[in-house]
Design an enzyme around this catalytic site. Structure first.
Site, PDB file in Angstrom:
ATOM      1  N   HIS A 161       1.868 -27.262  16.658  1.00 46.93           N
ATOM      2  CA  HIS A 161       2.877 -27.094  15.610  1.00 46.93           C
ATOM      3  C   HIS A 161       2.521 -28.023  14.456  1.00 46.93           C
ATOM      4  O   HIS A 161       1.865 -29.061  14.660  1.00 46.93           O
ATOM      5  CB  HIS A 161       4.256 -27.446  16.137  1.00 46.93           C
ATOM      6  CG  HIS A 161       4.791 -26.489  17.144  1.00 46.93           C
ATOM      7  ND1 HIS A 161       6.114 -26.486  17.523  1.00 46.93           N
ATOM      8  CD2 HIS A 161       4.196 -25.506  17.870  1.00 46.93           C
ATOM      9  CE1 HIS A 161       6.311 -25.546  18.426  1.00 46.93           C
ATOM     10  NE2 HIS A 161       5.154 -24.934  18.660  1.00 46.93           N
ATOM     11  N   GLU A 169       4.201 -30.215  12.846  1.00 45.22           N
ATOM     12  CA  GLU A 169       4.631 -31.599  13.036  1.00 45.22           C
ATOM     13  C   GLU A 169       3.702 -32.355  13.977  1.00 45.22           C
ATOM     14  O   GLU A 169       3.317 -33.504  13.719  1.00 45.22           O
ATOM     15  CB  GLU A 169       6.047 -31.660  13.631  1.00 45.22           C
ATOM     16  CG  GLU A 169       7.107 -30.949  12.832  1.00 45.22           C
ATOM     17  CD  GLU A 169       7.334 -29.527  13.324  1.00 45.22           C
ATOM     18  OE1 GLU A 169       6.363 -28.738  13.428  1.00 45.22           O
ATOM     19  OE2 GLU A 169       8.492 -29.183  13.592  1.00 45.22           O
ATOM     20  N   CYS A 224      11.376 -28.169  16.689  1.00 45.71           N
ATOM     21  CA  CYS A 224      11.748 -27.727  18.031  1.00 45.71           C
ATOM     22  C   CYS A 224      11.930 -28.969  18.910  1.00 45.71           C
ATOM     23  O   CYS A 224      11.601 -30.086  18.493  1.00 45.71           O
ATOM     24  CB  CYS A 224      10.669 -26.804  18.599  1.00 45.71           C
ATOM     25  SG  CYS A 224       9.138 -27.663  19.047  1.00 45.71           S
ATOM     26  N   CYS A 262       8.677 -31.077  19.271  1.00 42.42           N
ATOM     27  CA  CYS A 262       8.332 -31.839  18.067  1.00 42.42           C
ATOM     28  C   CYS A 262       9.337 -32.964  17.813  1.00 42.42           C
ATOM     29  O   CYS A 262       8.950 -34.053  17.387  1.00 42.42           O
ATOM     30  CB  CYS A 262       8.237 -30.909  16.868  1.00 42.42           C
ATOM     31  SG  CYS A 262       6.830 -29.777  16.979  1.00 42.42           S
TER      32      CYS A 262
END
Length: 147
Positions: free
Chosen positions: A47, A49, A77, A80
């Protein structure tokens, strides 16, 4: 947030869900930028992040980003959000909320959990309309193309 939106657009151009992230030092210096790369890297943890946090830590030679801020186009999420807490990010700025998969204001609400050892300052809705439109356009195009 404009750099994070640029990263989100780049992610969409690669066929990735358009999410971008930027790590910024306390003095305003951009440390690193990243966009989603889960498909490209065949990595469900890639992801924006996570990639930005990993890269910033590697560049700075640290395992914590105390005194750093993270800008991300979509509510992180739970995975993260956990990484943000573990990295000791000072401030989190995010654009669009994510009622389906979010982990900050929705769902798991990681920073509100008693086992969360660090909670960053959280600012939501930053360029939220732009971030949300990128996502809406991306998924509309996917539906229309049958992908």
């Amino acid at each position: 947030m404009s750099l994070a939106l640029d990263q989100a657009r780049d992610a969409a151009d690669r066929g990735e869900v358009p999410v971008g992230a930027v790590v910024v030092a306390a003095d305003g210096t951009v440390v690193t930028t990243a966009g989603n790369r889960t498909r490209e890297l065949h990595d469900p943890t890639a992801h924006a992040e996570m990639l930005a946090i990993r890269d910033a830590c590697a560049l700075l030679g640290v395992e914590r980003l105390t005194g750093h801020d993270l800008y991300v186009t979509l509510e992180p999420c739970p995975m993260c959000a956990g990484a943000i807490s573990n990295a000791r990010i000072r401030r989190l700025y995010y654009g669009a909320g994510d009622a389906k998969s979010g982990g900050v204001a929705h769902g798991a609400r990681v920073f509100s959990h008693p086992q969360c050892h660090h909670k960053p300052e959280v600012y939501d809705g930053v360029s939220g309309a732009d971030a949300e439109q990128l996502l809406l356009d991306f998924f509309a195009e996917k539906r229309n193309s049958g992908a």
